[in-house]
Write an enzyme that holds these catalytic residues in place. Sequence first.
Site: not given
Length: 359
Positions: A50, A73, A182, A194
Amino acid sequence: MKLAIALGQRQLGLTWPNPAVGAVLVQHRDDGPVIVAVGATQAGGRPHAERVALAVAGEQARGGTLYVSLEPCSHHGKSPPCADAIIEAGVARVVSAIEDPDERVAGRGHDLLRQAGIAVDVGCMAREALRAHRGHITRVTRGRPAVTVKLARTTEGFAGVSQGPRLMITGEAANGRVHLMRLHADGILVGIETILRDDPLLTVRLPGLAARSPVRIVFDSTLRLPQDARVVAGAREHPTWVLTAPDAPFHAERALVDAGVDVFRLPGNGAGQISLPHALAFLGERGLTRLFCEGGPTLADALARHDLVDELVLVTGGSGRGRGDIPALGPALQDRMDELALVGEEQLGSDLFMFWEKP
């Protein structure tokens, strides 16, 4: 509003711990509505969307309509409330996609605007905004990041082989699409197996976008992460966090810290492993809102067992046809599939992406 949501989504992965919000300021003139400014939450979470749009608009904001993908907010954080800035700018109307469930806001931003005489409409493209802000909403309501699990499988449903070299399942175009996913995550999550099996970089390797690489997170209960692993070698360039158990060896921790890795000891699950609920709560406390899990079937199934999978990306590739003996979908994840809805498909060459998510 569609533009506002898209502007925010472009910033996903950059704004945590704050939500990636988009804003569009419109003036209604005799010849029709005109967009006079746009904004999106900037890297690091501020300035907010904003304020970016209002700064661009200047005096053109007065009497205009501000479209925003999440309630402005109303609390004082590291910057003053956006609701105050909107009031001071003289905006006449605010169209907000959804209310912010953060207890510091939760409707108070809209109330402040209404009290100042600003017309407020809530609910435009709410479903799309809820999906775009899934990470923020999950963090403030459930205390953890939203988790997207990505699994590649052969046409027979296998993710790999138990013996021999890594099974290459997808092609170059599909791999590029994964890198694009990603860069919209705050962190990439894998388990130590992994790392030991594939030695991945876990970075974004698209032209010009290496700086968008998320935090690399490794679950390693006993600190087996080798010093020559590529995630360790690049730890000073790309933030790398290792989450380990309380009784992991301290000499291994010191070596990793000396290499630039951040090591965090978390509560165990009683079986010598990290407690996944505690681990995700910790990552939420650190500000992460969106995790992209590329840890394979074992970690995916463990997350599903604890009901920690919010989105699932299944990539079916033709390159590994007729090979493999490790099922991509473990029993817990299979049991959870009824809770997920198929929301989209993409065909890239011979590879099919299927996107599932909790409604």
